[in-house]
Design an enzyme around this catalytic site. Structure first.
Site, PDB file in Angstrom:
ATOM      1  N   GLU A  83       0.852  -1.199   0.000  1.00 51.11           N
ATOM      2  CA  GLU A  83       0.000   0.000   0.000  1.00 51.11           C
ATOM      3  C   GLU A  83       0.879   1.237   0.000  1.00 51.11           C
ATOM      4  O   GLU A  83       0.385   2.344   0.120  1.00 51.11           O
ATOM      5  CB  GLU A  83      -0.868   0.047   1.265  1.00 51.11           C
ATOM      6  N   CYS A 120      -4.632  -4.043   2.742  1.00 48.92           N
ATOM      7  CA  CYS A 120      -3.830  -5.083   3.403  1.00 48.92           C
ATOM      8  C   CYS A 120      -4.141  -6.490   2.907  1.00 48.92           C
ATOM      9  O   CYS A 120      -3.345  -7.406   3.112  1.00 48.92           O
ATOM     10  CB  CYS A 120      -4.041  -5.038   4.910  1.00 48.92           C
ATOM     11  N   HIS A 244      -5.627 -10.687  10.210  1.00 45.60           N
ATOM     12  CA  HIS A 244      -4.990  -9.393   9.948  1.00 45.60           C
ATOM     13  C   HIS A 244      -4.973  -8.589  11.250  1.00 45.60           C
ATOM     14  O   HIS A 244      -6.000  -8.465  11.920  1.00 45.60           O
ATOM     15  CB  HIS A 244      -5.754  -8.628   8.869  1.00 45.60           C
TER      16      HIS A 244
HETATM   17  N1  CAA Z   1      -6.012   1.719  29.815  1.00 46.12           N
HETATM   18  C1  CAA Z   1      -6.515   0.663  29.139  1.00 46.12           C
HETATM   19  N2  CAA Z   1      -7.164   0.788  27.951  1.00 46.12           N
HETATM   20  C2  CAA Z   1      -7.318   2.023  27.429  1.00 46.12           C
HETATM   21  C3  CAA Z   1      -6.819   3.174  28.078  1.00 46.12           C
HETATM   22  C4  CAA Z   1      -6.144   2.991  29.343  1.00 46.12           C
HETATM   23  N3  CAA Z   1      -5.624   4.017  30.009  1.00 46.12           N
HETATM   24  N4  CAA Z   1      -7.121   4.240  27.326  1.00 46.12           N
HETATM   25  C5  CAA Z   1      -7.796   3.799  26.253  1.00 46.12           C
HETATM   26  N5  CAA Z   1      -7.911   2.455  26.312  1.00 46.12           N
HETATM   27  C6  CAA Z   1      -8.533   1.554  25.341  1.00 46.12           C
HETATM   28  C7  CAA Z   1      -9.855   2.070  24.795  1.00 46.12           C
HETATM   29  O1  CAA Z   1     -10.932   1.730  25.654  1.00 46.12           O
HETATM   30  C8  CAA Z   1      -9.925   1.359  23.470  1.00 46.12           C
HETATM   31  O2  CAA Z   1     -10.300   0.010  23.650  1.00 46.12           O
HETATM   32  P1  CAA Z   1     -11.748  -0.478  23.172  1.00 46.12           P
HETATM   33  O3  CAA Z   1     -11.881  -0.135  21.735  1.00 46.12           O
HETATM   34  O4  CAA Z   1     -11.706  -1.959  23.409  1.00 46.12           O
HETATM   35  O5  CAA Z   1     -12.728   0.261  24.030  1.00 46.12           O
HETATM   36  C9  CAA Z   1      -8.458   1.319  23.038  1.00 46.12           C
HETATM   37  O6  CAA Z   1      -7.676   1.526  24.201  1.00 46.12           O
HETATM   38  C10 CAA Z   1      -8.083   2.410  22.032  1.00 46.12           C
HETATM   39  O7  CAA Z   1      -8.489   3.655  22.562  1.00 46.12           O
HETATM   40  P2  CAA Z   1      -9.298   4.691  21.679  1.00 46.12           P
HETATM   41  O8  CAA Z   1     -10.405   3.995  20.940  1.00 46.12           O
HETATM   42  O9  CAA Z   1      -9.619   5.878  22.477  1.00 46.12           O
HETATM   43  O10 CAA Z   1      -8.140   5.059  20.632  1.00 46.12           O
HETATM   44  P3  CAA Z   1      -8.153   6.086  19.459  1.00 46.12           P
HETATM   45  O11 CAA Z   1      -9.530   6.553  19.139  1.00 46.12           O
HETATM   46  O12 CAA Z   1      -7.117   7.111  19.723  1.00 46.12           O
HETATM   47  O13 CAA Z   1      -7.605   5.183  18.263  1.00 46.12           O
HETATM   48  C11 CAA Z   1      -8.208   3.821  16.403  1.00 46.12           C
HETATM   49  C12 CAA Z   1      -8.153   3.913  17.924  1.00 46.12           C
HETATM   50  C13 CAA Z   1      -9.311   4.758  15.895  1.00 46.12           C
HETATM   51  C14 CAA Z   1      -8.503   2.398  15.994  1.00 46.12           C
HETATM   52  C15 CAA Z   1      -6.856   4.299  15.825  1.00 46.12           C
HETATM   53  O14 CAA Z   1      -5.806   3.551  16.349  1.00 46.12           O
HETATM   54  C16 CAA Z   1      -6.799   4.261  14.320  1.00 46.12           C
HETATM   55  O15 CAA Z   1      -7.344   5.107  13.617  1.00 46.12           O
HETATM   56  N6  CAA Z   1      -6.066   3.252  13.765  1.00 46.12           N
HETATM   57  C17 CAA Z   1      -5.898   3.140  12.313  1.00 46.12           C
HETATM   58  C18 CAA Z   1      -7.047   2.438  11.666  1.00 46.12           C
HETATM   59  C19 CAA Z   1      -7.100   0.961  12.016  1.00 46.12           C
HETATM   60  O16 CAA Z   1      -6.115   0.353  12.346  1.00 46.12           O
HETATM   61  N7  CAA Z   1      -8.299   0.388  11.930  1.00 46.12           N
HETATM   62  C20 CAA Z   1      -8.462  -1.034  12.154  1.00 46.12           C
HETATM   63  C21 CAA Z   1      -9.430  -1.650  11.180  1.00 46.12           C
HETATM   64  S1  CAA Z   1      -8.984  -1.213   9.503  1.00 46.12           S
HETATM   65  C22 CAA Z   1      -7.737  -2.307   9.102  1.00 46.12           C
HETATM   66  O17 CAA Z   1      -7.551  -3.297   9.750  1.00 46.12           O
HETATM   67  C23 CAA Z   1      -6.880  -1.979   7.902  1.00 46.12           C
HETATM   68  C24 CAA Z   1      -5.566  -1.452   8.362  1.00 46.12           C
HETATM   69  O18 CAA Z   1      -4.628  -2.222   8.555  1.00 46.12           O
HETATM   70  C25 CAA Z   1      -5.445  -0.008   8.593  1.00 46.12           C
END
Ligand code: CAA
Length: 445
Positions: A83, A120, A244
């Site tokens: 990608e 991916c 994945h």
């Molecule tokens: N202690 C323990 N856990 C904590 C915590 C703490 N202090 N603070 C936060 N968490 C947990 C949250 O509860 C959350 O878990 P759950 O979803 O189980 O509730 C986790 O940590 C992540 O926290 P947030 O959701 O607040 O994190 P975020 O919003 O900053 O980011 C995300 C999460 C949106 C997935 C971000 O990482 C992102 O955009 N990633 C890129 C996109 C991605 O990977 N998507 C996955 C599917 S797409 C795919 O698979 C294709 C690819 O490869 C990209």
């Protein structure tokens, strides 16, 4: 029927690491547990300034060919899934072949080369292409090299920045493979989605929260479609289920839904009935929202059961052993997950010949694919040859300021005039641009 599958695998990690809990979280003002517990990530791999998708892919392929005692004439096909390509016309596989020709006798002029794109899932699609080529009898006894290589970087400040990574997986696809045979049974879940895309830009446009839901929806479709050809799945059918892994927390979510699905109408659902009740059935509800709420309650309760915890620890957790320390490698990610669980099995001395893996690939945009793989007689030798632990341990630990420089160095729109952090040793390196804007590479002894 010809037995076709993955004969060998080599993994090459970017040579730098960003410690998420120690280095990244404090700069972001975040609790380190958000990374280590929430996302399930400890460190990300990054490419040094002389590394890119070509060098990582070529270095993994060189190790693969040397270890299997191969010459260019043994390879009839080189496909790259990425990608992170920097050219819309000339495929990365031509660059990788050019690198390998610097160090092997002979050339790859006879080999069909290409580049696969579907986020991916393209790594698995390229494996499929090689499988089909061999099964069609067009390979003239030759094998294919499939390289999944990515620098998975997000815009600075994007929530995805926590899940970055960089590395390559090179796989040899052959008749009578040493590692795993691929099933002809497959399931797909595919839909036009705008969850994560790169419309002619280097860093992705991401709707992170939505991408999580799209992953789960497409994976579910793929599972149902797979079962329509392979029959219903029972949790005991598979020793591991590598999926994945954009970050381990994503797989944790998918695993729970998968377990609910594959235990429905089994003795496991009966055994759990006394503790958490039976799974809600849609036909028992007049109102859809009530049904959804009941399913959510059941799923939450299922998560707390020993049955689920034992299955998760045995079947899913080992697949995350490497991802936790390297981050997302996009096209290579599911192939890293396969290597991780087999490495755990090898270290535990398990006898797995003939056992099956359930493999779930996913690409944003979006498509999931599920198939199974059967472990072959020599799987242990193949896994014993991996040196990924040594590579992970040898990475240079970046400070936050150094991370900022490295991120900028891999921004295509900027000059790449940065100091390197490690010294190349017996590997291909980026060597500047040629007169037509092509990238040049050389082998450093
Ligand atoms: N202690 C323990 N856990 C904590 C915590 C703490 N202090 N603070 C936060 N968490 C947990 C949250 O509860 C959350 O878990 P759950 O979803 O189980 O509730 C986790 O940590 C992540 O926290 P947030 O959701 O607040 O994190 P975020 O919003 O900053 O980011 C995300 C999460 C949106 C997935 C971000 O990482 C992102 O955009 N990633 C890129 C996109 C991605 O990977 N998507 C996955 C599917 S797409 C795919 O698979 C294709 C690819 O490869 C990209």
């Amino acid at each position: 029927m010809t037995n076709v599958g993955i004969d060998a695998v080599e993994i090459w990690t970017g040579k730098l690491k960003l410690d998420l809990a120690e280095t990244f979280a404090p700069e972001k003002g975040d609790d380190p547990a958000k990374y280590t517990k929430g996302l399930g990530l400890f460190e990300s791999s990054f490419p040094d300034t002389y590394e890119d998708i070509v060098t990582m892919g070529a270095n993994a392929s060189k190790r693969l060919m040397e270890r299997k005692g191969l010459e260019p004439e043994d390879i009839g096909r080189i496909d790259v899934a990425t990608e992170s390509s920097f050219d819309n016309s000339k495929p990365i596989s031509t660059y990788i072949a050019g690198c390998l020709e610097q160090t092997f006798d002979g050339d790859f002029h006879h080999a069909n080369k290409g580049e696969r794109k579907f986020a991916c899932v393209a790594g698995t699609q390229a494996v499929d292409d090689a499988y089909n080529w061999i099964r069609a009898g067009r390979n003239r006894g030759r094998s294919a090299i499939v390289v999944a290589t990515d620098t998975a970087l997000y815009k600075r400040g994007d929530p995805g920045e926590a899940t970055q990574g960089a590395g390559a997986v090179a796989m040899l696809i052959s008749e009578d493979p040493d590692l795993v045979e691929l099933s002809s049974d497959q399931g797909y879940g595919s839909a036009d989605e705008t969850d994560f895309l790169k419309p002619n830009q280097q860093f992705p446009s991401v709707d992170g929260k939505r991408s999580v839901q799209v992953y789960l929806a497409r994976m579910r479709e793929a599972l149902v479609d797979y079962e329509s050809v392979a029959g219903d799945i029972h949790p005991e059918d598979f020793v591991y289920a590598p999926f994945h892994t954009p970050f381990p927390g994503m797989v944790r979510k998918a695993a729970l839904l998968a377990y609910r699905h594959i235990t429905r109408d089994t003795e496991i659902e009966e055994e759990l009935a006394a503790e958490i009740g039976r799974q809600p059935r849609e036909e028992a509800f007049d109102d859809w929202d009530d049904y959804v709420e009941a399913v959510q309650e059941y799923t939450d309760a299922l998560k707390g059961t020993d049955h689920y915890a034992d299955w998760y620890d045995a079947t899913i957790d080992p697949t995350l052993d490497i991802a936790r320390h390297v981050g997302n490698w996009y096209t290579g990610s599911v192939h890293v997950a396969r290597a991780a669980c087999l490495k755990r099995a090898y270290e535990e001395g398990r006898d797995l010949t003939g056992e099956r893996l359930l493999v779930g690939s996913y690409g944003s945009g979006a498509q999931a694919e599920i198939h199974h793989e059967t472990l072959q007689d020599s799987w242990e030798e193949e896994i014993a040859a991996l040196n990924i632990d040594e590579q992970i341990d040898a990475r240079y630990d970046l400070s936050f300021e150094e991370y900022e420089q490295v991120h900028a160095a891999h921004d295509h729109s900027k000059d790449r005039d940065f100091e390197e952090f490690t010294a190349p040793d017996g590997e291909f390196v980026f060597d500047g641009w040629g007169r037509m804007g092509e990238r040049k590479y050389r082998f450093v002894e």
